[in-house]
Design an enzyme around this catalytic site. Structure first.
Site, PDB file in Angstrom:
ATOM      1  N   SER A  96       0.874  -1.186   0.000  1.00  0.00           N
ATOM      2  CA  SER A  96       0.000   0.000   0.000  1.00  0.00           C
ATOM      3  C   SER A  96       0.901   1.223   0.000  1.00  0.00           C
ATOM      4  CB  SER A  96      -0.865   0.030   1.261  1.00  0.00           C
ATOM      5  OG  SER A  96      -1.676  -1.101   1.333  1.00  0.00           O
ATOM      6  N   LYS A 171      -7.238   1.753  -2.857  1.00  0.00           N
ATOM      7  CA  LYS A 171      -6.860   1.372  -1.482  1.00  0.00           C
ATOM      8  C   LYS A 171      -6.912   2.600  -0.555  1.00  0.00           C
ATOM      9  CE  LYS A 171      -4.794  -0.690   2.028  1.00  0.00           C
ATOM     10  NZ  LYS A 171      -5.360  -1.735   2.851  1.00  0.00           N
ATOM     11  N   LYS A 239       0.320   6.109   7.890  1.00  0.00           N
ATOM     12  CA  LYS A 239       1.083   6.129   6.633  1.00  0.00           C
ATOM     13  C   LYS A 239       0.137   6.194   5.436  1.00  0.00           C
ATOM     14  CE  LYS A 239       1.850   2.252   4.925  1.00  0.00           C
ATOM     15  NZ  LYS A 239       1.354   1.334   3.915  1.00  0.00           N
TER      16      LYS A 239
END
Ligand code: NAD
Length: 301
Positions: A96, A171, A239
């Site tokens: 990701s 995502k 993140k």
């Protein structure tokens, strides 16, 4: 059966690579930390000497790394995948990361005749073990069609959402919805608890209505029972939202709720909670109210 290289054997990469072994693929694996390599070679994989060596011995290379800087190092750095990959190799990055980094890496791949897909996943370790991840892909349709049968060994839902970068945009969209859902759930349960209600009763009352969600069903019981064992860690979600904000800035898009949730996650990391489950976002709102969301009986007793 394709000869597959797998780079990045952490929480997710280990079970994902083992599912490919179970499906009959021959695997060469590499990680900078030897423990992951030992675990997956014990299950039948061969060990690669570096990212480049792993790529040189494979038709398809899968990477599952923490974030963009690690993907750039493993792909483009000295001894990286692109040093070893032959023209015609396909690289699928399942980390990701920022879609901007996916696009940068794809361009470097194209210059060597290497095809690239970004294919991040949702579902966490349990679904990585079961082979039931949701996999969101970006890239050319003909490349996707070639690798989809391999990805289906790791996921129950494998979807091409657009060109390179689209998997990571999807995502990030997923991560925005999950974080904001948890934060809203936290405000709702803090208010109910302060009003003297049992949060479990409130959860059961609303879960069948419009406020009901997969996030609510998964995370409200964790908060009410004060179980913040990860699951998905605060620091990984921070993140992801940082990457969402960087991507949004590059497109001149304002994401006020995402920014607020990302700041809460940052504060929680500074409070020593980076390795807790992301349901602990609720503790940020609890701290502002000076109250804990927990079963009424436990509160009284
Ligand atoms: P992790 O930190 O457990 O594993 C990453 C692995 O990459 C580590 O073993 C590390 O040693 C290795 N690595 C780092 N740099 C490397 C390099 N240059 N060359 C080779 N190996 C290198 O992370 P994870 O939990 O497996 O997550 C991987 C990705 O999947 C992340 O982007 C994460 O956001 C995403 N993700 C995680 C979950 C989850 O629940 N853990 C769920 C969905 C998505």
């Amino acid at each position: 059966m394709a000869k597959i290289g797998f780079v990045g054997l952490g929480i997710m990469g280990r079970p994902m690579s083992k599912n490919l072994l179970k499906a009959g693929h021959s695997l060469v694996v590499y990680d900078v930390v030897p423990a992951g390599v030992a675990d997956v070679t014990a299950a039948g994989a061969q060990s690669g000497a570096s990212c480049a060596d792993t790529a040189a011995r494979s038709e398809l290379v899968i990477t599952m790394l923490p974030d963009g800087p690690e993907v750039e190092t493993a792909m483009l750095g000295p001894g990286g995948v692109l040093e070893g990959a032959k023209a015609g190799t396909i690289v699928v990055d399942m980390s990701s990361i920022s879609p901007l980094v996916s696009q940068k890496v794809a361009e470097a791949c194209a210059a060597k005749g290497v095809e690239f897909l970004d294919a991040p996943v949702s579902g966490g370790e349990p679904k990585a073990i079961d082979g039931t991840l949701a996999i969101m892909c970006g890239g050319k349709k003909e490349v996707f069609d070639k690798v989809a049968p391999v990805l289906q060994k790791m996921g129950s839902s494998v979807t091409l959402t657009g060109p390179v970068g689209a998997g990571n945009v999807t995502k990030l969209a997923n991560q925005i919805m999950v974080a904001c859902n948890i934060a809203a759930m936290g405000e709702a349960l803090v208010l109910a608890t302060r009003a003297g209600l049992d949060p479990e009763v409130v959860f059961n009352a609303v879960k069948g209505g419009l406020a009901g969600s997969t996030v609510l069903n998964a995370k409200a019981p964790m908060v009410i029972s004060r179980n913040f064992k990860p699951g998905f860690r605060i620091k990984l979600h921070q993140k992801d939202l940082r990457n969402a904000l960087l991507a949004a800035e590059s497109m001149k898009v304002s994401l006020p709720f995402t920014a607020l949730a990302q700041q809460m996650l940052m504060a929680l990391m500074n409070d020593g909670k980076g390795d807790l489950d992301h349901s602990a976002i609720v503790t940020f709102i609890e701290d502002m109210a000076g109250i804990e969301v927990k079963k009424q009986a436990a509160t009284q007793g």
